[in-house]
Design an enzyme around this catalytic site. Structure first.
Site, PDB file in Angstrom:
ATOM      1  N   LYS A   1     -23.468  24.447 -34.190  1.00  0.00           N
ATOM      2  CA  LYS A   1     -22.666  25.662 -34.367  1.00  0.00           C
ATOM      3  C   LYS A   1     -23.325  26.890 -33.760  1.00  0.00           C
ATOM      4  O   LYS A   1     -22.651  27.772 -33.249  1.00  0.00           O
ATOM      5  CB  LYS A   1     -22.471  25.926 -35.863  1.00  0.00           C
TER       6      LYS A   1
ATOM      7  N   THR B   1     -35.533  25.634 -30.958  1.00  0.00           N
ATOM      8  CA  THR B   1     -36.445  25.035 -29.972  1.00  0.00           C
ATOM      9  C   THR B   1     -35.757  24.822 -28.630  1.00  0.00           C
ATOM     10  O   THR B   1     -36.262  25.249 -27.585  1.00  0.00           O
ATOM     11  CB  THR B   1     -36.966  23.662 -30.484  1.00  0.00           C
TER      12      THR B   1
ATOM     13  N   SER C   1     -28.877  23.311 -40.894  1.00  0.00           N
ATOM     14  CA  SER C   1     -28.918  22.673 -39.579  1.00  0.00           C
ATOM     15  C   SER C   1     -29.653  21.330 -39.676  1.00  0.00           C
ATOM     16  O   SER C   1     -29.216  20.316 -39.122  1.00  0.00           O
ATOM     17  CB  SER C   1     -29.634  23.617 -38.613  1.00  0.00           C
TER      18      SER C   1
ATOM     19  N   ALA D   1     -28.113  30.991 -21.152  1.00  0.00           N
ATOM     20  CA  ALA D   1     -28.733  30.664 -22.444  1.00  0.00           C
ATOM     21  C   ALA D   1     -27.823  30.994 -23.619  1.00  0.00           C
ATOM     22  O   ALA D   1     -28.260  30.884 -24.771  1.00  0.00           O
ATOM     23  CB  ALA D   1     -30.071  31.379 -22.579  1.00  0.00           C
ATOM     24  N   THR D   2     -26.593  31.368 -23.354  1.00  0.00           N
ATOM     25  CA  THR D   2     -25.688  31.587 -24.487  1.00  0.00           C
ATOM     26  C   THR D   2     -25.312  30.225 -25.064  1.00  0.00           C
ATOM     27  O   THR D   2     -25.366  29.209 -24.363  1.00  0.00           O
ATOM     28  CB  THR D   2     -24.385  32.308 -24.073  1.00  0.00           C
TER      29      THR D   2
ATOM     30  N   HIS E   1     -43.911  21.333 -32.698  1.00  0.00           N
ATOM     31  CA  HIS E   1     -43.661  21.710 -34.096  1.00  0.00           C
ATOM     32  C   HIS E   1     -44.975  21.727 -34.883  1.00  0.00           C
ATOM     33  O   HIS E   1     -44.968  21.786 -36.110  1.00  0.00           O
ATOM     34  CB  HIS E   1     -42.728  20.700 -34.780  1.00  0.00           C
TER      35      HIS E   1
ATOM     36  N   ASN F   1     -22.435  28.418 -23.134  1.00  0.00           N
ATOM     37  CA  ASN F   1     -22.799  27.858 -21.827  1.00  0.00           C
ATOM     38  C   ASN F   1     -23.776  26.704 -21.951  1.00  0.00           C
ATOM     39  O   ASN F   1     -23.679  25.716 -21.229  1.00  0.00           O
ATOM     40  CB  ASN F   1     -23.331  28.954 -20.898  1.00  0.00           C
ATOM     41  N   MET F   2     -24.692  26.820 -22.894  1.00  0.00           N
ATOM     42  CA  MET F   2     -25.637  25.710 -23.068  1.00  0.00           C
ATOM     43  C   MET F   2     -24.942  24.467 -23.608  1.00  0.00           C
ATOM     44  O   MET F   2     -25.275  23.350 -23.259  1.00  0.00           O
ATOM     45  CB  MET F   2     -26.756  26.114 -24.024  1.00  0.00           C
TER      46      MET F   2
ATOM     47  N   LYS G   1     -35.341  22.941 -36.021  1.00  0.00           N
ATOM     48  CA  LYS G   1     -34.023  23.566 -36.206  1.00  0.00           C
ATOM     49  C   LYS G   1     -34.042  25.091 -36.165  1.00  0.00           C
ATOM     50  O   LYS G   1     -33.148  25.754 -36.683  1.00  0.00           O
ATOM     51  CB  LYS G   1     -33.326  23.093 -37.505  1.00  0.00           C
ATOM     52  N   SER G   2     -35.053  25.643 -35.540  1.00  0.00           N
ATOM     53  CA  SER G   2     -35.175  27.102 -35.514  1.00  0.00           C
ATOM     54  C   SER G   2     -34.860  27.710 -34.146  1.00  0.00           C
ATOM     55  O   SER G   2     -35.017  28.916 -33.958  1.00  0.00           O
ATOM     56  CB  SER G   2     -36.597  27.505 -35.910  1.00  0.00           C
TER      57      SER G   2
HETATM   58  P1  A3P Z   1     -27.125  24.699 -35.827  1.00  0.00           P
HETATM   59  O1  A3P Z   1     -27.340  23.298 -36.286  1.00  0.00           O
HETATM   60  O2  A3P Z   1     -27.101  25.689 -36.952  1.00  0.00           O
HETATM   61  O3  A3P Z   1     -25.953  24.846 -34.923  1.00  0.00           O
HETATM   62  P2  A3P Z   1     -33.702  23.166 -32.594  1.00  0.00           P
HETATM   63  O4  A3P Z   1     -33.478  23.247 -31.132  1.00  0.00           O
HETATM   64  O5  A3P Z   1     -34.986  23.835 -33.023  1.00  0.00           O
HETATM   65  O6  A3P Z   1     -33.537  21.794 -33.093  1.00  0.00           O
HETATM   66  O7  A3P Z   1     -32.601  24.068 -33.300  1.00  0.00           O
HETATM   67  C1  A3P Z   1     -31.251  23.668 -33.279  1.00  0.00           C
HETATM   68  C2  A3P Z   1     -30.380  24.810 -33.715  1.00  0.00           C
HETATM   69  O8  A3P Z   1     -30.376  25.832 -32.700  1.00  0.00           O
HETATM   70  C3  A3P Z   1     -28.930  24.343 -33.880  1.00  0.00           C
HETATM   71  O9  A3P Z   1     -28.401  25.129 -34.959  1.00  0.00           O
HETATM   72  C4  A3P Z   1     -28.362  24.730 -32.525  1.00  0.00           C
HETATM   73  O10 A3P Z   1     -26.961  24.833 -32.502  1.00  0.00           O
HETATM   74  C5  A3P Z   1     -29.044  26.065 -32.302  1.00  0.00           C
HETATM   75  N1  A3P Z   1     -28.979  26.508 -30.906  1.00  0.00           N
HETATM   76  C6  A3P Z   1     -29.295  25.814 -29.791  1.00  0.00           C
HETATM   77  N2  A3P Z   1     -29.047  26.551 -28.688  1.00  0.00           N
HETATM   78  C7  A3P Z   1     -28.558  27.740 -29.118  1.00  0.00           C
HETATM   79  C8  A3P Z   1     -28.103  28.924 -28.445  1.00  0.00           C
HETATM   80  N3  A3P Z   1     -28.071  29.015 -27.125  1.00  0.00           N
HETATM   81  N4  A3P Z   1     -27.661  29.951 -29.214  1.00  0.00           N
HETATM   82  C9  A3P Z   1     -27.671  29.856 -30.567  1.00  0.00           C
HETATM   83  N5  A3P Z   1     -28.087  28.763 -31.249  1.00  0.00           N
HETATM   84  C10 A3P Z   1     -28.534  27.714 -30.531  1.00  0.00           C
END
Ligand code: A3P
Length: 293
Positions: A253, A49, A131, A220-221, A101, A224-225, A46-47
């Protein structure tokens, strides 16, 4: 048997998710053959990835950036320890991107050759925890909790996939000299993605034209993603609907400071106390909130 054992497997002191886990592979992970031009994305869950998987896929593969290929980011930067797609890693052409991880002490020893590039992405742990709370309830392969309080207890005990957040980041940081590693902060990427992409490119030794750089940043915004079927993991859930316990998305979010809408004053104080104790003298800074327009 503890309830969490249904979902998690403790191996060499670290909690793995059981889904797509191959214990024989783990047993031999130390010997996994590394190539000098492999690149690893390492994160605590959740950081950021998926975000990093998308960024590196865009930076490394023109066909990904120009959208002339129809390949999921998970296939461009698959997890090493969770081989969901049953890939033959030895047959992948170089350069291979991997995601993981794993804690520092379980990665293949080839990563210590100091040639393999590692990008470690970290995020403030309160947002990670929020998250993760939603994610664990959405994904049927993770243990659900009915309250945030309940999840916070598990998180602070490290009884989640990835074990204890504090151990993960401190382990990697304190052993950084054994690796060729660049630390990237989620919140800085969020504040100024272009500067972060430039930093990543510098580390990777990649020179992108201004036009390609803009395209990478644009794709990568979060917005858009979120609507990019190759990058948002929705196809993976659509292929395996049994993975979803409740409604929700991998890209939820994507903000900084969401913890403020989850944690009570008491929970926050408790967290701060533990954070201060565990992270005393830890040199990396964290950003807990930013003003988003
Ligand atoms: P939230 O649950 O706070 O929205 P991981 O990929 O390590 O599982 O992390 C998921 C977190 O990264 C989620 O956070 C996700 O929305 C966020 N995330 C994924 N793509 C992103 C992006 N382009 N910009 C900002 N946050 C992003």
């Amino acid at each position: 048997m503890d309830d969490i054992d249904t979902f998690l497997l403790k191996f060499k002191g670290f909690y793995f998710g059981r889904e797509a886990l191959n214990v024989d592979f783990l047993e031999n992970l130390d010997d996994f053959e590394i190539r000098d031009d492999d690149v690893f994305i390492i994160t605590y869950p959740k950081s950021g990835t998926i975000w990093s998987q998308q960024l590196l896929s865009l930076i490394y593969f023109e066909e990904h950036c120009k959208r002339t290929e129809n390949l999921e980011t998970i296939d461009r930067a698959p997890f090493l320890e969770y081989n969901f797609r049953k890939m033959n890693f030895d047959e992948r052409p170089s350069p291979r991107l991997f995601s993981s991880h794993l804690p520092y002490y379980l990665v293949p020893r080839g990563l210590k050759n100091k040639k393999v590039k590692i990008i470690y992405v970290y995020r403030n742990p309160k947002d990670v925890m929020c998250s993760y709370f939603h994610f664990s309830n959405m994904l049927s392969t993770l243990k659900p909790t009915s309250t945030f309080e309940e999840f916070m207890t598990l998180f602070l005990e490290g009884k989640v996939l990835g074990s204890l957040w504090f151990d993960h980041i401190k382990g990697w940081y304190e052993h950084k000299n054994y690796f060729n590693i660049q630390f990237m902060m989620y919140e800085e990427m969020k504040k100024d993605l272009k500067t972060s992409v430039k930093k990543i490119c510098k580390f990777l030794g990649k020179e992108l034209s201004e036009e390609v750089m803009d395209s990478v940043v644009r794709q990568a915004t979060f917005q858009n993603m979120k609507y990019d079927p190759l990058a948002n993991y929705e196809n993976i859930l659509n292929d395996k609907p049994e993975f979803k316990r409740t409604e929700g998305h991998f890209l939820r979010k994507g903000t900084v400071g969401d913890w403020k809408t989850h944690m009570t004053v008491e929970q926050n104080e408790k967290f701060d106390k533990i954070f201060q104790k565990k992270m005393k003298d830890f040199p990396l800074e964290f950003i807990w909130e930013i003003n988003e327009e």
